[in-house]
Design a protein around this motif. Structure first.
Motif, short mmCIF file in Angstrom:
data_model
loop_
_atom_site.label_atom_id
_atom_site.label_comp_id
_atom_site.label_asym_id
_atom_site.label_seq_id
_atom_site.Cartn_x
_atom_site.Cartn_y
_atom_site.Cartn_z
N PHE A 60 44.42 40.86 41.67
CA PHE A 60 45.35 39.77 41.97
C PHE A 60 45.22 39.31 43.41
CE2 PHE A 60 47.54 42.61 38.82
CZ PHE A 60 47.14 41.87 37.72
N ALA A 61 45.64 38.08 43.65
CA ALA A 61 45.49 37.46 44.97
C ALA A 61 46.06 38.38 46.06
CB ALA A 61 46.20 36.11 44.99
N SER A 62 45.23 38.65 47.06
CA SER A 62 45.64 39.56 48.13
C SER A 62 45.03 39.09 49.44
CB SER A 62 45.19 40.98 47.82
OG SER A 62 43.79 41.11 47.92
N GLN A 63 45.39 39.77 50.51
CA GLN A 63 44.90 39.36 51.82
C GLN A 63 43.58 40.03 52.18
OE1 GLN A 63 49.19 40.07 53.37
NE2 GLN A 63 48.33 38.64 54.85
N THR A 64 43.39 41.29 51.75
CA THR A 64 42.14 41.98 52.10
C THR A 64 41.63 42.82 50.94
OG1 THR A 64 43.38 43.79 53.15
CG2 THR A 64 42.62 42.01 54.58
N HIS A 65 42.05 44.10 50.87
CA HIS A 65 41.46 45.06 49.95
C HIS A 65 42.07 45.07 48.56
CE1 HIS A 65 45.07 47.06 51.22
NE2 HIS A 65 44.58 47.32 52.43
N GLY A 66 43.01 44.21 48.29
CA GLY A 66 43.61 44.13 46.97
C GLY A 66 44.93 44.85 46.85
N TYR A 67 45.18 45.82 47.71
CA TYR A 67 46.44 46.55 47.65
C TYR A 67 47.51 45.90 48.52
CZ TYR A 67 43.93 49.91 44.91
OH TYR A 67 43.19 50.49 43.90
N ASP A 68 47.18 44.77 49.12
CA ASP A 68 48.14 43.96 49.89
C ASP A 68 48.35 42.64 49.15
OD1 ASP A 68 45.56 43.14 50.33
OD2 ASP A 68 45.72 43.00 52.50
N THR A 69 48.89 42.76 47.94
CA THR A 69 49.04 41.62 47.04
C THR A 69 49.94 40.54 47.63
OG1 THR A 69 49.00 43.29 45.28
CG2 THR A 69 49.52 41.02 44.63
N VAL A 70 49.56 39.29 47.37
CA VAL A 70 50.42 38.17 47.75
C VAL A 70 50.86 37.34 46.54
CG1 VAL A 70 49.51 38.01 50.09
CG2 VAL A 70 48.44 36.67 48.27
N ASP A 71 50.21 37.52 45.39
CA ASP A 71 50.60 36.79 44.18
C ASP A 71 50.12 37.57 42.96
OD1 ASP A 71 51.18 35.05 42.13
OD2 ASP A 71 50.37 33.28 43.11
N HIS A 72 51.05 38.22 42.27
CA HIS A 72 50.71 39.02 41.09
C HIS A 72 50.40 38.17 39.86
CE1 HIS A 72 52.94 42.11 43.49
NE2 HIS A 72 52.12 42.94 42.90
N PHE A 73 50.64 36.90 39.93
CA PHE A 73 50.40 36.03 38.77
C PHE A 73 49.09 35.23 38.90
CE2 PHE A 73 55.02 36.64 38.69
CZ PHE A 73 55.21 37.00 37.38
#
Length: 438
Positions: A60-73
């Motif tokens: 899901f949309a994230s800022q870097t490594h994927g574990y800093d999600t910004v949009d789960h949809f």
């Protein structure tokens, strides 16, 4: 209750690394990169390995490594879009492969819209109630990582949001969820969320990441179907490196205890590698013992997973620094034809042991008893909780052959370290070798 996961062997992929995606989010409004579709070229490879589950790291949309999600949809634009996800679900479904998604629901990136609203709107705003506060009144962060802000799991809006996210992707064809950092979330949160999701998706499978803590109590209190078995992971490689099977014996006794303490149907999720740890081929000090680790993995109870690249004896060390995960999250070539020739021997070893596991599906809930124990020699007998089939695993990490003083009545060699012709004396195991009797 039996689950589709009872018959699952999982191939675990970290998509951002696997596909060679950029380290940071693509600036908007940049085009989607459609890398997720490259995984379709690897589905047959996974099936031929023996896997029927595909566990995807964060997509899901994230800022870097994927574990800093910004949009789960939204699918991360570095990987593609929702159409790419749908195509992967369809291609996997044609091969009988279920997708399990990585749900990061303990924390989010600072770019998450609700956090931005909370940060700019002040403590009295509805958005501010979504996030925990630390002792100084600031926003709490996950394990000292400033860029990961933690949800307040007592907030009803957070519960509703997580349920909505889970239902959305299960509705698009996912088969379950890995719940990242589950140990940091109160189990009561999952005990509310999971029944609500199961109302619409009763066959969904939920595995919680537990690095430490009381696995059985957390499983019982949360309602999870599986817990990651980090204790067994550590004991496998450590006992092999130290030639100290007493450590593995202790871990397997606890493994049995977890099975006894888990709620009905729940099992450990077992592994010898994942996206957060040094690769097995690097971790082991003697490469001859890779087969020993795999034999344990595919003989003891649990839902086993293979981390992509481990089946090709990839190497990589986890380091505790920025970018310290890069070696264990390396890119794959465009297709299996691009893999190095020297990795296929390890792939075939995985195939043999996964094939054995598939011929003995009751092992998913087997109890393990140590029948012979020495620092560098160990005999493990696996049997169903209710009786029936039996499997005997003989492990020798010593330099000399070891003859095991155990009863093999009714059992014959099914797999050996050497493969090929069965040995004349199945109880005599060469140095640095192993044998499975069934």
């Amino acid at each position: 209750m039996a689950s589709w996961a009872d018959h699952a062997i999982v191939w675990h992929v970290y998509p951002l690394g696997f596909t060679g995606a950029e380290r940071a989010a693509v600036p908007a409004p940049g085009p989607a990169r459609h890398r997720l579709r490259t995984l379709e070229a690897w589905l047959d490879y996974a099936v031929e390995l023996g896997c029927n589950g595909l566990l995807l790291g964060p997509i899901f949309a994230s800022q870097t490594h994927g574990y800093d999600t910004v949009d789960h949809f939204r699918i991360d634009p570095r990987l593609g879009d929702e159409d790419d996800f749908d195509a992967l679900v369809t291609a996997a479904g044609r091969r009988g492969v279920r997708l399990v998604l990585d749900g990061v629901f303990n924390h989010v990136g600072r770019g998450f819209p609700a956090f931005q609203a909370a940060a700019h709107g002040g403590a009295g705003t509805p958005a501010a109630r979504w996030f925990k506060r630390d002792d100084d009144g600031g926003f709490a962060v996950f394990e000292g990582h400033r860029h990961l802000v933690e949800f307040d799991h007592d907030e009803p809006a957070v519960l509703g949001y997580v349920i909505e996210v889970m239902n959305y992707w299960l509705g698009r064809g996912a088969g379950g969820w890995r719940l990242d950092a589950a140990y940091a979330v109160p189990p009561g949160f999952w005990s509310k969320a999971l029944p609500a999701v199961r109302e619409s998706f009763p066959c969904a499978w939920f595995v919680g990441e537990m690095i430490h803590g009381d696995y059985a109590a957390y499983a019982a209190d949360s309602g999870l179907d599986a817990i990651t078995q980090y204790e067994l992971w550590k004991a496998i490689w450590s006992s092999l490196n130290d030639r100290n099977f007493f450590e593995l014996d202790h871990a397997l006794r606890r493994h049995n205890g977890f099975l006894d303490g888990f709620p009905d149907g729940a099992v450990p999720q077992t592994f010898v590698g994942n996206h957060d740890v040094t690769r097995l081929a690097t971790r082991l000090t003697d490469e001859r013992h890779v087969g020993h680790a795999l034999a344990v993995l595919f003989c003891v109870a649990g839902v086993p997973s293979v981390y992509y690249g481990d089946e090709q004896a990839f190497r990589g060390a986890k380091e505790h620094r920025e970018g310290g995960d890069d070696e264990v999250r390396a890119p794959f070539p465009a297709s299996p034809a691009g893999l190095a020739p020297d990795g296929w021997r390890c792939y075939r070893l995985h195939q043999r042991l996964i094939g054995f596991r598939r011929r003995h599906p009751w092992l998913v809930r087997a109890r393990t008893v140590t029948e012979h124990l020495a620092p560098s020699a160990m005999a493990l007998r696996m049997a169903p909780a209710g009786g029936g089939g039996r499997v005997l695993l003989l492990l020798n990490t010593g330099d000399e052959p070891h003859r095991f003083p155990v009863d093999r009545a009714g059992l014959a060699a099914a797999e050996t370290a050497a493969g090929g012709v069965a040995p004349d004396d199945p109880l005599l195991v060469p140095g640095h070798a192993w044998t499975i009797l069934a």
